[in-house]
Design a protein around this motif. Structure first.
Motif, PDB file in Angstrom:
ATOM      1  N   ILE A 193      38.932  72.686  16.090  1.00 39.37           N
ATOM      2  CA  ILE A 193      38.498  72.947  17.464  1.00 39.37           C
ATOM      3  C   ILE A 193      37.322  73.918  17.486  1.00 39.37           C
ATOM      4  O   ILE A 193      36.338  73.693  18.200  1.00 39.37           O
ATOM      5  N   LEU A 194      37.400  74.993  16.715  1.00 35.27           N
ATOM      6  CA  LEU A 194      36.283  75.946  16.659  1.00 35.27           C
ATOM      7  C   LEU A 194      35.005  75.288  16.144  1.00 35.27           C
ATOM      8  O   LEU A 194      33.915  75.551  16.662  1.00 35.27           O
ATOM      9  N   GLN A 195      35.141  74.414  15.152  1.00 33.68           N
ATOM     10  CA  GLN A 195      33.961  73.712  14.631  1.00 33.68           C
ATOM     11  C   GLN A 195      33.390  72.765  15.686  1.00 33.68           C
ATOM     12  O   GLN A 195      32.169  72.665  15.858  1.00 33.68           O
ATOM     13  N   ALA A 196      34.245  72.079  16.412  1.00 35.52           N
ATOM     14  CA  ALA A 196      33.787  71.176  17.475  1.00 35.52           C
ATOM     15  C   ALA A 196      33.065  71.957  18.569  1.00 35.52           C
ATOM     16  O   ALA A 196      32.040  71.505  19.098  1.00 35.52           O
ATOM     17  N   ILE A 197      33.580  73.133  18.894  1.00 38.49           N
ATOM     18  CA  ILE A 197      32.919  73.984  19.894  1.00 38.49           C
ATOM     19  C   ILE A 197      31.529  74.363  19.398  1.00 38.49           C
ATOM     20  O   ILE A 197      30.540  74.238  20.132  1.00 38.49           O
ATOM     21  N   GLU A 198      31.440  74.817  18.165  1.00 37.21           N
ATOM     22  CA  GLU A 198      30.135  75.200  17.599  1.00 37.21           C
ATOM     23  C   GLU A 198      29.176  74.012  17.570  1.00 37.21           C
ATOM     24  O   GLU A 198      28.003  74.161  17.903  1.00 37.21           O
ATOM     25  N   ASP A 199      29.677  72.862  17.183  1.00 38.38           N
ATOM     26  CA  ASP A 199      28.828  71.678  17.065  1.00 38.38           C
ATOM     27  C   ASP A 199      28.402  71.121  18.423  1.00 38.38           C
ATOM     28  O   ASP A 199      27.398  70.410  18.516  1.00 38.38           O
ATOM     29  N   SER A 200      29.153  71.423  19.467  1.00 37.05           N
ATOM     30  CA  SER A 200      28.796  70.910  20.799  1.00 37.05           C
ATOM     31  C   SER A 200      27.804  71.818  21.535  1.00 37.05           C
ATOM     32  O   SER A 200      27.125  71.376  22.464  1.00 37.05           O
ATOM     33  N   LYS A 201      27.696  73.064  21.119  1.00 39.61           N
ATOM     34  CA  LYS A 201      26.801  74.000  21.810  1.00 39.61           C
ATOM     35  C   LYS A 201      25.366  73.504  21.931  1.00 39.61           C
ATOM     36  O   LYS A 201      24.774  73.600  23.016  1.00 39.61           O
ATOM     37  N   PRO A 202      24.764  72.966  20.858  1.00 40.92           N
ATOM     38  CA  PRO A 202      23.376  72.491  21.000  1.00 40.92           C
ATOM     39  C   PRO A 202      23.219  71.413  22.075  1.00 40.92           C
ATOM     40  O   PRO A 202      22.202  71.365  22.762  1.00 40.92           O
ATOM     41  N   VAL A 203      24.224  70.569  22.234  1.00 41.78           N
ATOM     42  CA  VAL A 203      24.164  69.533  23.273  1.00 41.78           C
ATOM     43  C   VAL A 203      24.121  70.182  24.652  1.00 41.78           C
ATOM     44  O   VAL A 203      23.288  69.828  25.493  1.00 41.78           O
ATOM     45  N   PHE A 204      24.990  71.158  24.887  1.00 43.10           N
ATOM     46  CA  PHE A 204      25.015  71.824  26.187  1.00 43.10           C
ATOM     47  C   PHE A 204      23.734  72.613  26.435  1.00 43.10           C
ATOM     48  O   PHE A 204      23.230  72.665  27.551  1.00 43.10           O
ATOM     49  N   LEU A 205      23.209  73.228  25.390  1.00 39.87           N
ATOM     50  CA  LEU A 205      21.981  74.001  25.541  1.00 39.87           C
ATOM     51  C   LEU A 205      20.771  73.108  25.787  1.00 39.87           C
ATOM     52  O   LEU A 205      19.913  73.439  26.608  1.00 39.87           O
ATOM     53  N   ASN A 206      20.703  71.980  25.098  1.00 45.50           N
ATOM     54  CA  ASN A 206      19.556  71.087  25.242  1.00 45.50           C
ATOM     55  C   ASN A 206      19.602  70.224  26.488  1.00 45.50           C
ATOM     56  O   ASN A 206      18.566  69.947  27.094  1.00 45.50           O
ATOM     57  N   VAL A 237      28.935  60.642  24.322  1.00 47.04           N
ATOM     58  CA  VAL A 237      28.317  60.091  23.113  1.00 47.04           C
ATOM     59  C   VAL A 237      27.500  61.160  22.383  1.00 47.04           C
ATOM     60  O   VAL A 237      27.484  61.195  21.156  1.00 47.04           O
ATOM     61  N   ASP A 238      26.844  62.045  23.124  1.00 48.87           N
ATOM     62  CA  ASP A 238      26.064  63.114  22.503  1.00 48.87           C
ATOM     63  C   ASP A 238      26.983  64.118  21.801  1.00 48.87           C
ATOM     64  O   ASP A 238      26.666  64.605  20.710  1.00 48.87           O
ATOM     65  N   ILE A 239      28.107  64.417  22.419  1.00 50.02           N
ATOM     66  CA  ILE A 239      29.079  65.329  21.806  1.00 50.02           C
ATOM     67  C   ILE A 239      29.679  64.684  20.558  1.00 50.02           C
ATOM     68  O   ILE A 239      29.823  65.331  19.524  1.00 50.02           O
ATOM     69  N   LEU A 240      29.997  63.400  20.650  1.00 52.08           N
ATOM     70  CA  LEU A 240      30.561  62.699  19.491  1.00 52.08           C
ATOM     71  C   LEU A 240      29.576  62.698  18.327  1.00 52.08           C
ATOM     72  O   LEU A 240      29.968  62.915  17.179  1.00 52.08           O
ATOM     73  N   THR A 241      28.314  62.483  18.622  1.00 50.31           N
ATOM     74  CA  THR A 241      27.286  62.494  17.577  1.00 50.31           C
ATOM     75  C   THR A 241      27.152  63.889  16.978  1.00 50.31           C
ATOM     76  O   THR A 241      27.082  64.056  15.761  1.00 50.31           O
ATOM     77  N   SER A 242      27.134  64.880  17.832  1.00 49.02           N
ATOM     78  CA  SER A 242      26.956  66.265  17.385  1.00 49.02           C
ATOM     79  C   SER A 242      28.153  66.770  16.581  1.00 49.02           C
ATOM     80  O   SER A 242      27.991  67.467  15.580  1.00 49.02           O
ATOM     81  N   THR A 243      29.346  66.422  17.018  1.00 47.59           N
ATOM     82  CA  THR A 243      30.563  66.920  16.359  1.00 47.59           C
ATOM     83  C   THR A 243      31.015  66.024  15.209  1.00 47.59           C
ATOM     84  O   THR A 243      31.853  66.442  14.406  1.00 47.59           O
ATOM     85  N   LYS A 244      30.498  64.791  15.171  1.00 46.51           N
ATOM     86  CA  LYS A 244      30.869  63.816  14.130  1.00 46.51           C
ATOM     87  C   LYS A 244      32.375  63.531  14.121  1.00 46.51           C
ATOM     88  O   LYS A 244      33.010  63.468  13.066  1.00 46.51           O
ATOM     89  N   ILE A 245      32.939  63.423  15.321  1.00 49.34           N
ATOM     90  CA  ILE A 245      34.344  63.044  15.414  1.00 49.34           C
ATOM     91  C   ILE A 245      34.458  61.744  16.203  1.00 49.34           C
ATOM     92  O   ILE A 245      33.572  61.393  16.982  1.00 49.34           O
ATOM     93  N   SER A 246      35.541  61.050  16.007  1.00 56.47           N
ATOM     94  CA  SER A 246      35.731  59.774  16.702  1.00 56.47           C
ATOM     95  C   SER A 246      36.039  60.010  18.175  1.00 56.47           C
ATOM     96  O   SER A 246      36.515  61.075  18.574  1.00 56.47           O
TER      97      SER A 246
END
Length: 154
Positions: A8-21, A30-39
């Protein structure tokens, strides 16, 4: 196997750039899935949807701010000084945190579909603040006033 908390912490970190951009309103699953690399299935199982990952991301950042405030004020004895320091530090930390800065700057323009997110964040911060202030033995009227001072500008 990665522990759930670490995932969960890694997913949060990986999703931040999507929210910022893209901002909270324009971010897409789809952008979060790409950024976090989870299904998609795993995303919905753990976060329930976009609102879930948004809420956890913002809550995580708020929690970090309150941890920093607690470290900085732990030796303050004067109550009035403490009140002023907490308000000033929160304002400074929010302004310096890109995720929180963006959330608080744009939340008033969110569509109605994100109203539950705003309500949840307000409740989450209220709960963080309640626990934080109870630790310093403030009275209930102090806590109510403090919550008002801190959240009126957010």
């Amino acid at each position: 196997m990665v522990a759930t908390k670490d995932f969960i912490l890694q997913a949060i970190e990986d999703s931040k750039p999507v929210f910022l951009n893209q901002g909270f309103q324009k971010a897409k699953v789809v952008d979060i899935l790409t950024s976090t690399k989870i299904s998609k299935a795993k995303f919905f199982r753990y976060f329930g949807g976009m609102r879930g990952i948004m809420e956890l991301t913002i809550y995580h950042e708020l929690s970090q701010c309150y941890r920093l405030i607690a470290l900085k004020i732990q030796h303050t004895k004067n109550r009035e000084e403490l009140l002023g320091n907490i308000i000033a530090m929160r304002k400074k930390l929010v302004a310096g945190n890109p995720i929180l800065k963006q959330y608080f700057a744009t939340k008033d323009f969110f569509s109605t579909r994100l109203e539950p997110l705003k309500k949840a964040i307000k409740q989450n911060e209220g709960d963080l603040l309640q626990g934080f202030l109870e630790k310093y033995f403030f009275s209930e009227p102090d806590i109510t006033y403090f919550k008002y001072c801190i959240t009126k500008d957010s």
